[in-house]
Design a protein around this motif. Structure first.
Motif, PDB file in Angstrom:
ATOM      1  N   ILE A  85      46.231  60.972  90.619  1.00 20.25           N
ATOM      2  CA  ILE A  85      44.943  61.250  91.251  1.00 20.25           C
ATOM      3  C   ILE A  85      44.130  59.963  91.211  1.00 20.25           C
ATOM      4  O   ILE A  85      43.497  59.573  92.172  1.00 20.25           O
ATOM      5  CB  ILE A  85      44.220  62.411  90.537  1.00 20.25           C
ATOM      6  CG1 ILE A  85      45.010  63.703  90.732  1.00 20.25           C
ATOM      7  CG2 ILE A  85      42.790  62.569  91.040  1.00 20.25           C
ATOM      8  CD1 ILE A  85      44.550  64.870  89.896  1.00 20.25           C
ATOM      9  N   GLY A  86      44.163  59.314  90.048  1.00 22.44           N
ATOM     10  CA  GLY A  86      43.548  57.999  89.867  1.00 22.44           C
ATOM     11  C   GLY A  86      44.651  56.949  89.776  1.00 22.44           C
ATOM     12  O   GLY A  86      45.832  57.278  89.771  1.00 22.44           O
ATOM     13  N   PRO A  87      44.290  55.692  89.681  1.00 26.72           N
ATOM     14  CA  PRO A  87      45.300  54.628  89.668  1.00 26.72           C
ATOM     15  C   PRO A  87      46.164  54.658  88.413  1.00 26.72           C
ATOM     16  O   PRO A  87      45.722  55.112  87.355  1.00 26.72           O
ATOM     17  CB  PRO A  87      44.455  53.343  89.699  1.00 26.72           C
ATOM     18  CG  PRO A  87      43.124  53.735  89.174  1.00 26.72           C
ATOM     19  CD  PRO A  87      42.930  55.176  89.559  1.00 26.72           C
ATOM     20  N   GLY A  88      47.405  54.177  88.564  1.00 24.51           N
ATOM     21  CA  GLY A  88      48.265  53.970  87.402  1.00 24.51           C
ATOM     22  C   GLY A  88      47.698  52.822  86.587  1.00 24.51           C
ATOM     23  O   GLY A  88      47.169  51.856  87.138  1.00 24.51           O
ATOM     24  N   LEU A  89      47.798  52.913  85.281  1.00 24.37           N
ATOM     25  CA  LEU A  89      47.097  51.960  84.422  1.00 24.37           C
ATOM     26  C   LEU A  89      48.017  50.956  83.721  1.00 24.37           C
ATOM     27  O   LEU A  89      47.542  50.178  82.899  1.00 24.37           O
ATOM     28  CB  LEU A  89      46.251  52.725  83.401  1.00 24.37           C
ATOM     29  CG  LEU A  89      45.173  53.616  84.034  1.00 24.37           C
ATOM     30  CD1 LEU A  89      44.433  54.401  82.962  1.00 24.37           C
ATOM     31  CD2 LEU A  89      44.206  52.808  84.876  1.00 24.37           C
ATOM     32  N   LYS A  90      49.297  50.948  84.047  1.00 19.59           N
ATOM     33  CA  LYS A  90      50.201  49.957  83.456  1.00 19.59           C
ATOM     34  C   LYS A  90      49.706  48.560  83.841  1.00 19.59           C
ATOM     35  O   LYS A  90      49.455  48.269  85.001  1.00 19.59           O
ATOM     36  CB  LYS A  90      51.628  50.171  83.974  1.00 19.59           C
ATOM     37  CG  LYS A  90      52.632  49.178  83.471  1.00 19.59           C
ATOM     38  CD  LYS A  90      52.994  49.470  82.061  1.00 19.59           C
ATOM     39  CE  LYS A  90      54.085  48.526  81.598  1.00 19.59           C
ATOM     40  NZ  LYS A  90      54.356  48.664  80.199  1.00 19.59           N
ATOM     41  N   GLY A  91      49.490  47.701  82.842  1.00 25.93           N
ATOM     42  CA  GLY A  91      49.028  46.345  83.104  1.00 25.93           C
ATOM     43  C   GLY A  91      47.566  46.253  83.495  1.00 25.93           C
ATOM     44  O   GLY A  91      47.113  45.226  84.010  1.00 25.93           O
ATOM     45  N   PHE A  92      46.816  47.296  83.229  1.00 27.68           N
ATOM     46  CA  PHE A  92      45.407  47.378  83.636  1.00 27.68           C
ATOM     47  C   PHE A  92      44.602  46.174  83.164  1.00 27.68           C
ATOM     48  O   PHE A  92      43.942  45.508  83.958  1.00 27.68           O
ATOM     49  CB  PHE A  92      44.828  48.686  83.085  1.00 27.68           C
ATOM     50  CG  PHE A  92      43.366  48.893  83.303  1.00 27.68           C
ATOM     51  CD1 PHE A  92      42.843  48.944  84.582  1.00 27.68           C
ATOM     52  CD2 PHE A  92      42.508  49.061  82.231  1.00 27.68           C
ATOM     53  CE1 PHE A  92      41.489  49.153  84.787  1.00 27.68           C
ATOM     54  CE2 PHE A  92      41.157  49.277  82.422  1.00 27.68           C
ATOM     55  CZ  PHE A  92      40.654  49.322  83.702  1.00 27.68           C
ATOM     56  N   TYR A  93      44.666  45.866  81.885  1.00 27.68           N
ATOM     57  CA  TYR A  93      43.909  44.726  81.361  1.00 27.68           C
ATOM     58  C   TYR A  93      44.474  43.404  81.868  1.00 27.68           C
ATOM     59  O   TYR A  93      43.728  42.466  82.135  1.00 27.68           O
ATOM     60  CB  TYR A  93      43.878  44.744  79.830  1.00 27.68           C
ATOM     61  CG  TYR A  93      42.644  45.406  79.268  1.00 27.68           C
ATOM     62  CD1 TYR A  93      41.553  44.656  78.860  1.00 27.68           C
ATOM     63  CD2 TYR A  93      42.560  46.783  79.162  1.00 27.68           C
ATOM     64  CE1 TYR A  93      40.414  45.251  78.341  1.00 27.68           C
ATOM     65  CE2 TYR A  93      41.425  47.391  78.642  1.00 27.68           C
ATOM     66  CZ  TYR A  93      40.351  46.626  78.246  1.00 27.68           C
ATOM     67  OH  TYR A  93      39.216  47.220  77.741  1.00 27.68           O
ATOM     68  N   GLN A  94      45.789  43.313  82.030  1.00 25.83           N
ATOM     69  CA  GLN A  94      46.391  42.063  82.503  1.00 25.83           C
ATOM     70  C   GLN A  94      46.015  41.763  83.954  1.00 25.83           C
ATOM     71  O   GLN A  94      45.909  40.599  84.333  1.00 25.83           O
ATOM     72  CB  GLN A  94      47.927  42.112  82.366  1.00 25.83           C
ATOM     73  CG  GLN A  94      48.421  42.052  80.945  1.00 25.83           C
ATOM     74  CD  GLN A  94      48.247  43.360  80.177  1.00 25.83           C
ATOM     75  OE1 GLN A  94      48.140  44.430  80.750  1.00 25.83           O
ATOM     76  NE2 GLN A  94      48.182  43.264  78.861  1.00 25.83           N
ATOM     77  N   ARG A  95      45.823  42.812  84.749  1.00 29.79           N
ATOM     78  CA  ARG A  95      45.398  42.597  86.142  1.00 29.79           C
ATOM     79  C   ARG A  95      44.043  41.912  86.174  1.00 29.79           C
ATOM     80  O   ARG A  95      43.772  41.099  87.046  1.00 29.79           O
ATOM     81  CB  ARG A  95      45.315  43.929  86.893  1.00 29.79           C
ATOM     82  CG  ARG A  95      46.638  44.474  87.345  1.00 29.79           C
ATOM     83  CD  ARG A  95      46.474  45.589  88.359  1.00 29.79           C
ATOM     84  NE  ARG A  95      45.642  46.690  87.922  1.00 29.79           N
ATOM     85  CZ  ARG A  95      46.089  47.854  87.482  1.00 29.79           C
ATOM     86  NH1 ARG A  95      47.370  48.065  87.395  1.00 29.79           N
ATOM     87  NH2 ARG A  95      45.253  48.795  87.123  1.00 29.79           N
ATOM     88  N   GLY A  96      43.162  42.319  85.265  1.00 28.80           N
ATOM     89  CA  GLY A  96      41.873  41.649  85.147  1.00 28.80           C
ATOM     90  C   GLY A  96      40.752  42.197  85.999  1.00 28.80           C
ATOM     91  O   GLY A  96      39.594  41.864  85.771  1.00 28.80           O
ATOM     92  N   THR A  97      41.080  43.013  87.005  1.00 32.37           N
ATOM     93  CA  THR A  97      40.026  43.584  87.852  1.00 32.37           C
ATOM     94  C   THR A  97      40.294  45.068  88.098  1.00 32.37           C
ATOM     95  O   THR A  97      41.433  45.514  88.095  1.00 32.37           O
ATOM     96  CB  THR A  97      39.930  42.877  89.221  1.00 32.37           C
ATOM     97  OG1 THR A  97      41.184  42.968  89.890  1.00 32.37           O
ATOM     98  CG2 THR A  97      39.524  41.420  89.071  1.00 32.37           C
TER      99      THR A  97
END
Length: 126
Positions: A68-80
């Protein structure tokens, strides 16, 4: 003569099989072991349980695939953030969890501050 030929073929086939097994074994030993994930901190372990209870319905933790919302794998590494490209910081993530945004409900009333910080600690490990 035919039996001698069959015997020779059998010997060659066995030798080829043994060579292939040895080569496969040698290659497997040379292959680097996959990196082991660092153990989670106590806060991240608690945050993982909170994620499973409160967030996993809408968000994937192991992939970037949207539920429903975005997948969060690598969320902090993406940076935005995917929603508005604003910078991912502990403060911004905490604010988002507390106040919600768009389809995401606010959790300020249902999660105490310490649990939100545990959740942030877990999100940083994804």
């Amino acid at each position: 003569m035919r039996s001698h030929f069959v015997s020779s073929v059998a010997v060659v086939a066995i030798a080829a099989t043994l060579f292939a097994v040895q080569l496969r074994s040698s290659l497997a030993q040379d292959a680097p072991a996959p990196p082991k994930a660092a153990p989670l901190s106590e806060a991240a372990v608690r945050g993982k349980a909170i994620f499973a209870e409160k967030c996993a319905l809408c968000h994937n933790a192991e992939t970037t695939e949207k539920k429903i919302g975005p997948g969060l794998k690598g969320f902090y590494q993406r940076g935005t953030f995917t929603s508005d490209n604003s910078k991912v910081t502990d403060e911004a993530v905490t604010k988002l969890i507390e106040n919600g945004k768009g389809m995401m409900p606010p959790f300020k009333g249902s999660l105490e501050s310490a649990k939100i910080q545990d959740l942030v600690a877990y999100l940083k490990t994804l």
